[in-house]
Enzyme design. Sequence first.
Site, PDB file in Angstrom:
ATOM      1  CG  ASP A  45      -2.049  -1.146   1.133  1.00  0.00           C
ATOM      2  OD1 ASP A  45      -2.472  -1.351   0.075  1.00  0.00           O
ATOM      3  OD2 ASP A  45      -2.795  -1.487   2.077  1.00  0.00           O
ATOM      4  CB  ALA A 160      -5.307   3.619   6.410  1.00  0.00           C
ATOM      5  CE1 TYR A 161      -2.838   6.834  13.768  1.00  0.00           C
ATOM      6  CE2 TYR A 161      -2.040   8.815  12.271  1.00  0.00           C
ATOM      7  CZ  TYR A 161      -2.142   8.195  13.686  1.00  0.00           C
ATOM      8  OH  TYR A 161      -1.796   8.931  14.703  1.00  0.00           O
TER       9      TYR A 161
END
Length: 259
Positions: A45, A160-161
């Site tokens: 990614d 994600a995050y």
Amino acid sequence: MNRYERRALVASPTPPAQAAAAELADLFDWVPIEQADVVIALGGDGFMLQTLHGQLAGRASGVPVFGMNLGTVGFLMNEWRHHGLDERLARAKPFKVTPLEVSVTGVDGRVRTMPAINEVSLLRETRQTAKLEVTVNDRIVLPELACDGILVATPAGSTAYNLSAQGPILPLGSALLALTPISPFRPRRWRGAILPDKARIRIRVLDPAKRPVSAVADQREIRDIANVDIAMDRARELTLLFDPEHALDDRITMEQFIA
């Protein structure tokens, strides 16, 4: 004629990606990325984000990217297979991804603008808690947020995050943004907000001398900031290609059911 006849090959410098690139090198005729109808990206990614940022910088701008995972998670990638590429490209499903435009003003007054495909995050630089003022569409919605940081995520980046920070998963095409605090201290019960993607967001650092904060847009960091302005950049749309059985929108949906 295949609509993706002219293909460029890019690969992460990791040994697995380089080995895969060597396998593909002799199977097809490849062109420079500036001449390509499609870019084949081998890596994880992080490498996909790097490839897309290269497009935003003007290299092969607007050319679809078909990624194959030779990294760890590979959420933005398809499965790695060296065979059947012609058929996979013919069946590939395109997904449009709109990046954020992030305008960062430093404590020195310098203004820098950069894109963010997944998210932009503001993070404290020292042991001191960050104190931030949050404004949405010229209205102050949080006069003071004491926290480790805060982030704004796109639907593509919401798993994600943002997800690790307990933010919501946003379906692709939902026209929403996630505004998610990172370890909020006050207000204690504020867990973030879901905003329309037309929203204009400003985050101002309170007392930047005592409580310095950095801004990170995907992989680029700027330290000692005064404020950040965030909005969708609709003039620079990106296209990712996915196998129909491995489509990004389905993956984002299914993330909500993973324990």
